[in-house]
Scaffold this active site. Structure first.
Site, short mmCIF file in Angstrom:
data_model
loop_
_atom_site.label_atom_id
_atom_site.label_comp_id
_atom_site.label_asym_id
_atom_site.label_seq_id
_atom_site.Cartn_x
_atom_site.Cartn_y
_atom_site.Cartn_z
N ASP A 67 0.78 -0.96 0.02
CA ASP A 67 -0.09 -0.05 0.13
C ASP A 67 0.87 1.27 -0.03
O ASP A 67 2.06 1.18 -0.03
CB ASP A 67 -0.90 0.13 1.17
N ASP B 8 -9.62 5.06 -4.20
CA ASP B 8 -10.67 4.39 -3.48
C ASP B 8 -11.95 4.41 -3.97
O ASP B 8 -12.57 5.38 -4.34
CB ASP B 8 -10.47 4.89 -1.99
#
Length: 165
Positions: free
Chosen positions: A74, A129
């Site tokens: 990430d 996202d």
């Protein structure tokens, strides 16, 4: 996880009393692959746990010693960078163990043909996202539109998971 005095990742002992290796071995005995999540920065996005920044080689060697098959990297915490992505990838490759590297966000998302992602990873997230709304779903699709040729064997872009319901 936490890090011990030597900087080595230590799994939560209440959940993994014998460490990660027996868990990975068990999953492999079932014919499945096993992967873990970390961050290129100094903290993960979920729970603010230790990321891999400053420990790329150490974490890659540890993941190889556990026989991991997959690492999701990430882009959270401090010190996130393109160079960090490249250093972590090189550290995984240096272990000699074949592991899939997935990039989850980073500068490559704003670059033509996903920039450097295809040179260092097998999978990379191409979008931001996804949120629980139809407009967010449309944003995901729009960001991937006309870019299917930017992916191919050994290198695949994907949109964030889509929430429904």
């Amino acid at each position: 996880p936490t890090r011990d005095a030597n900087g080595i990742l230590v799994p939560k002992s209440e959940w993994f009393p014998h460490g990660m290796k027996p868990v990975v071995d068990y999953v492999h005995s079932l014919g499945m692959k096993f992967g873990l999540y970390t961050s290129v920065g100094d903290r993960t996005c979920v729970g603010g746990k230790p990321g891999s920044y400053g420990h790329y080689k150490q974490d890659a060697d540890l993941f190889a010693s556990w026989n991991l098959d997959y690492v999701k990297l990430d882009y959270c915490g401090g010190h996130c960078s393109e160079e960090g992505h490249k250093e972590f990838s090189a550290a995984l490759n240096a272990t000699g163990r074949s592991m899939v590297l997935e990039l989850c966000r980073g500068p490559y998302q704003q670059q033509d043909k996903w920039g450097y992602a295809a040179q260092i990873a097998q999978i990379w997230r191409a979008t931001g996202d996804h949120h629980d709304s139809f407009s967010s779903t449309l944003d995901q699709l729009k960001h991937m539109e006309n870019r299917s040729s930017w992916s191919g064997p050994y290198g695949w872009a994907y949109g964030d998971m889509m929430m429904t319901g």
